[in-house]
Design an enzyme around this catalytic site. Structure first.
Site, PDB file in Angstrom:
ATOM      1  CE1 TYR A   1       8.366   0.136  -4.102  1.00  0.00           C
ATOM      2  CE2 TYR A   1       9.452  -1.988  -4.268  1.00  0.00           C
ATOM      3  CZ  TYR A   1       9.436  -0.691  -3.805  1.00  0.00           C
ATOM      4  OH  TYR A   1      10.477  -0.239  -3.045  1.00  0.00           O
ATOM      5  CD  GLU A   2       3.193  -2.420  -1.968  1.00  0.00           C
ATOM      6  OE1 GLU A   2       1.968  -2.609  -1.894  1.00  0.00           O
ATOM      7  OE2 GLU A   2       4.027  -3.316  -1.751  1.00  0.00           O
ATOM      8  N   GLY A   3       1.105  -0.616  -6.540  1.00  0.00           N
ATOM      9  CA  GLY A   3       0.203   0.106  -7.432  1.00  0.00           C
ATOM     10  C   GLY A   3       0.968   1.197  -8.146  1.00  0.00           C
TER      11      GLY A   3
END
Length: 592
Positions: free
Chosen positions: A439-441
């Site tokens: 997550y978050e890229g």
């Protein structure tokens, strides 16, 4: 059953010896931040994490969150823990005093953040998302939004989320379909669906503030047409209380591999009332304030889980007896020796410790530069610090979370078959750690950000914020014989990083595929070089105090630094070779 003790000795070493405490105290609002003030804060933070959050970590994982008719319940003990967390003022630790915050710098808040991630990552997701929402509103929100909502976020009465992902788009946010229609009263009506929303619905706070990406009717295509909106679960009344229910509903919670006590929600927005944050069609830049904050925090999640896994692996290795040490019986009065005497177990433990302590030092360096970027009086100094933080953000996020995954898996390996069963708690750390790489890229996206955006930004200005201090340090210490065993490997790794940078820059100008093909190995090479730099600096401090070391702390630092240089840093050569190999083997591969 697992255990956890906050690594306060190492944290204080970083605060008081590794980073420059005088530089921190020179910043506005930090003048009084000496050990007399900071040590009690860290002690209380450790007590909260060890005695309140850690005991509900395993039970929270086993119980998970539940949903019924759109209402989400957190596991037993979470509401009480949040009340204690909130009433203790912990959500306000690093927030602006103008909105009720305590105004402490990031470099202190980060240490507390690591403790939370070690003690109970699922719990930490809730205040983590709220702080990201706070940061985005503080920087981009209109004054009326800041006055209405920030005090509630700072106090912990209300909490926040970040709503980006939709079923058809994750990384490519230009594909979002959520719409925002202007209303006569200056607000907007938000309609659409979002998925994977951490802390999207729960029973911890009386209101939840969603920061939602959506497109206005006149939006240009792609990411240039994204706007950001604040959508509260309950519309505030004039006296600041939660009022009428807004048009947002949790339709499901995800059944996840890990962080099961964190509610990851699917949300439906139906004509929900929202307010524009920042300028129209500029929502992505506003959201990046929150995302970059989150990316650094996700890196700390990897660090925190690695630390608690290491502590339990070390304790187990000291107690578990199996076989005889290869250099003679270590415990002749017992039928076998503790496994900590076996070389491969020592290799695993030292690998974990070297990466953990190196990453913690790197995180503290970046955190202090964050403080300089937000507080220093000189604009040029602020800009330089901001450049450095921007450069290091994808490295912190990706390198630390890869490290966290490797370290938790290694910790489980130390336990052997006992690590694979639930009794010892090690398998939960592995499951919890895996999401941080996603997550978050994803970490591949972080590598592309480093190579595609940060490396060439402003004619290499970002890179110079790291390259110049490392080069200056190597040149200044090259004649120091005592430091030679650290400076020489650092210099070689730095040379490899320079070579890889030049090669990727050359190839990327003519063929972006070539730059993308080498991006992940380049990020890993960069991360190893950064850790070599901080380990050399820590070794320099330890060498000066080695003779006055009754606890053995500095001797242990030196031993771990030597292990890092001899057994971990050589991986930089393999990453350079992979970068130099180019993208042909990827481009020409056949998948049938």
């Amino acid at each position: 059953m697992p255990s956890y003790k906050a690594p306060l000795r190492d944290m204080r070493f970083l605060l008081n010896e590794f980073t420059d405490p005088a530089r921190l105290r020179s910043l506005p609002g930090c003048e009084e931040l000496g050990p007399d003030l900071v040590d009690p804060i860290l002690d209380e933070a450790a007590t909260l994490c060890e005695e309140v959050l850690f005991p509900i970590n395993r039970s929270g994982d086993e119980e998970g969150c539940t949903i019924e008719n759109g209402v989400v319940r957190t596991p037993q003990g979470f509401r009480e823990a949040w009340a204690q967390f909130r009433d203790g003022g912990w959500p306000s630790l690093a927030c602006d005093p103008d909105y009720g915050g305590q105004g402490l710098p990031k470099s202190i808040a980060l240490l507390f953040e690591e403790m939370i991630c070690s003690a109970n990552l699922s719990f930490g997701m809730y205040p983590g998302l709220s702080h990201g929402a706070y940061a985005a509103l503080l920087k981009h929100g209109a004054q009326v939004l800041r006055d209405t909502y920030l005090p509630k976020l700072v106090s912990g009465e209300w909490m926040g989320t970040m709503c980006l992902t939709e079923p058809q788009c994750g990384t490519d946010l230009g594909l979002i379909r959520t719409r925002a229609i202007p209303a006569d009263d200056g607000s907007h009506r938000i309609t659409g669906s979002k998925i994977f929303i951490s802390a999207g619905e729960h029973d911890l706070s009386e209101n939840i503030l969603h920061l939602v990406l959506a497109k206005l009717p006149d939006a240009p295509p792609g990411t240039r047409g994204i706007s950001l909106f604040l959508v509260p679960k309950f519309l505030p009344t004039p006296d600041g209380k939660p009022g009428a229910r807004n048009g947002v509903l949790c339709t499901a919670i995800e059944h996840k591999m890990g962080i099961k006590a964190s509610a990851t929600c699917a949300l439906s927005f139906e004509e929900a009332k929202g307010w524009l944050v920042g300028r129209p069609h500029k929502g992505l830049s506003a959201m990046f304030t929150m995302m970059n904050e989150a990316r650094l925090s996700v890196g700390v999640q990897g660090l925190g889980l690695a630390e608690v896994s290491y502590q339990n692996a070390l304790a187990y290795a000291r107690d578990r007896v199996q076989g005889r040490a290869l250099n003679g019986a270590a415990a002749p009065d017992q039928p076998a020796d503790p496994i900590i005497h076996h070389p491969d177990v020592r290799r695993m433990l030292l690998s974990m410790r070297a990466e953990i302590e190196g990453c913690r030092a790197l995180a503290m360096w970046v955190a202090q530069e964050q403080d300089v970027a937000t507080r220093h009086a000189d604009p040029a100094t602020r800009d330089a610090a901001e450049d450095f933080v921007a450069l290091m953000t994808p490295i912190i996020k990706a390198y630390f979370t890869d490290m966290g995954w490797d370290a938790t898996a290694t910790g489980m390996q130390v336990f052997g078959g006992h690590g694979y069963i639930r009794e010892h708690g090690m398998e939960q750390y592995v499951r919890d750690a895996r999401i941080a790489q996603l997550y978050e890229g994803t970490n591949g996206i972080q590598a592309l950000d480093l190579v595609g955006r940060k490396m060439g930004a402003h004619a290499g200005r970002y890179l110079r914020r790291f390259f110049h201090p490392v080069l200056a340090y190597v040149e200044a210490k090259s004649e120091d014989e005592r430091l030679g065993e650290f400076v020489l490997p650092l210099s070689k790794a730095f040379g490899r990083l320079q070579q890889a940078t030049a090669e990727l820059a050359r190839r990327g100008l003519s063929d972006p595929y070539e730059a993308g093909a080498g991006a992940t190995d380049y990020l890993k090479l960069f991360g190893l070089t950064a850790l070599a730099f901080v380990w050399t600096r820590m070794a320099e401090i330890a060498l000066a105090k080695e003779g006055k070391d009754p606890t053995g702390f500095y001797r242990a630092k030196l031993a771990t630094a030597r292990f890092f240089m001899a057994r971990i840093l050589p991986r930089s050569g393999a990453h350079l070779a992979a970068v130099m190999a180019g993208g042909a083997t990827l481009r020409d591969a056949i998948f049938e």
